[in-house]
Design an enzyme around this catalytic site. Structure first.
Site, PDB file in Angstrom:
ATOM      1  N   GLY A   2       0.841  -1.187   0.000  1.00  0.00           N
ATOM      2  CA  GLY A   2       0.000   0.000   0.000  1.00  0.00           C
ATOM      3  C   GLY A   2       0.876   1.237   0.000  1.00  0.00           C
ATOM      4  N   GLY A   3       0.425   2.299  -0.669  1.00  0.00           N
ATOM      5  CA  GLY A   3       1.226   3.519  -0.712  1.00  0.00           C
ATOM      6  C   GLY A   3       2.597   3.249  -1.309  1.00  0.00           C
ATOM      7  N   ASP A   4       3.646   3.614  -0.553  1.00  0.00           N
ATOM      8  CA  ASP A   4       5.017   3.418  -1.029  1.00  0.00           C
ATOM      9  C   ASP A   4       5.692   2.241  -0.344  1.00  0.00           C
ATOM     10  OD1 ASP A   4       5.160   4.468   1.492  1.00  0.00           O
ATOM     11  OD2 ASP A   4       6.675   5.983   1.032  1.00  0.00           O
ATOM     12  N   GLU A   5       4.899   1.332   0.244  1.00  0.00           N
ATOM     13  CA  GLU A   5       5.436   0.196   0.978  1.00  0.00           C
ATOM     14  C   GLU A   5       5.308  -1.077   0.140  1.00  0.00           C
ATOM     15  OE1 GLU A   5       3.387   0.007   4.672  1.00  0.00           O
ATOM     16  OE2 GLU A   5       4.228   1.884   5.426  1.00  0.00           O
TER      17      GLU A   5
END
Length: 211
Positions: free
Chosen positions: A157-160
């Site tokens: 999710g996001g930048d993970e």
């Protein structure tokens, strides 16, 4: 008297049901040796078998179509729409599945966690379209570094991101280094190999601490 009754019985005409039975048997005997009739019956049986095979083939095709639709649905449910990587739900599933298998079969297993450095700043300064392309670039770098159908690159999710790697710690470190180089070293990375006394939580904890 008995002799007279016997002579009288023999003189009586055969009953209708007896004659009908004899006639039916004669017809059956005649038909059994009638070559033309046998050929017609054979053609009929062949035609019936052809219809059955056609029905079975149709059912097989329908089943294959349903299986393909099911696989497509599962793939869509497990895939991150932006990057094409496995999503968080699929990550949780693969992590548990591979962890338990590696412990049961005493196989090597490592977890790689990755974060894009300062992604929010990049996204805010360059725009969301650039940010999306940057995430796709990260996904491509991960796919290039892992073994297809062996290791599982995921977007949390996001930048993970994460890679569930069926590999030793040394191999996992090489995978992480390859991703790091492809992304110009603008990625934070944490790698942990499964230990004999690890639980899933302890493994994730050590990878997160390394990150």
């Amino acid at each position: 008297c008995d002799r007279d009754r016997l002579i009288s019985r023999l003189a009586e005409p055969p009953r209708t049901e007896v004659l009908d039975g004899l006639a039916a048997r004669l017809r059956e005997a005649s038909e059994s040796v009638d070559a033309e009739l046998l050929m017609r019956r054979n053609r009929q049986i062949t035609a019936n078998l052809g219809h059955l095979e056609a029905d079975l083939d149709l059912k097989r095709k329908e089943l294959q179509k349903k299986q393909q639709e099911l696989q497509k649905s599962i793939h869509c449910a497990e895939t991150d729409s932006l990057t094409g990587l496995l999503n968080r739900g699929a990550y949780d599933s693969r992590l548990r599945e591979v962890f338990l298998r590696s412990r049961r079969q005493r196989e090597s297993f490592s977890l790689i966690l990755l974060d894009l450095d300062k992604f929010k700043e990049v996204n805010d300064s360059r725009g969301h379209q650039f940010g999306d392309e940057y995430l796709r670039r990260m996904a491509d770098a991960m796919r290039a570094a892992v073994r297809e159908h062996v290791d599982f690159p995921c977007r949390m999710g996001g930048d993970e991101f994460a890679i569930v790697a069926c590999a030793t710690l040394q191999v996992a470190e090489r995978i992480a280094h390859q991703v790091l180089e492809a992304m110009d070293r603008r990625v934070s990375v944490g790698v942990a190999g499964r230990r004999a006394d690890d639980t899933i939580d302890s493994l994730v904890g050590r990878a997160d601490a390394a990150l």
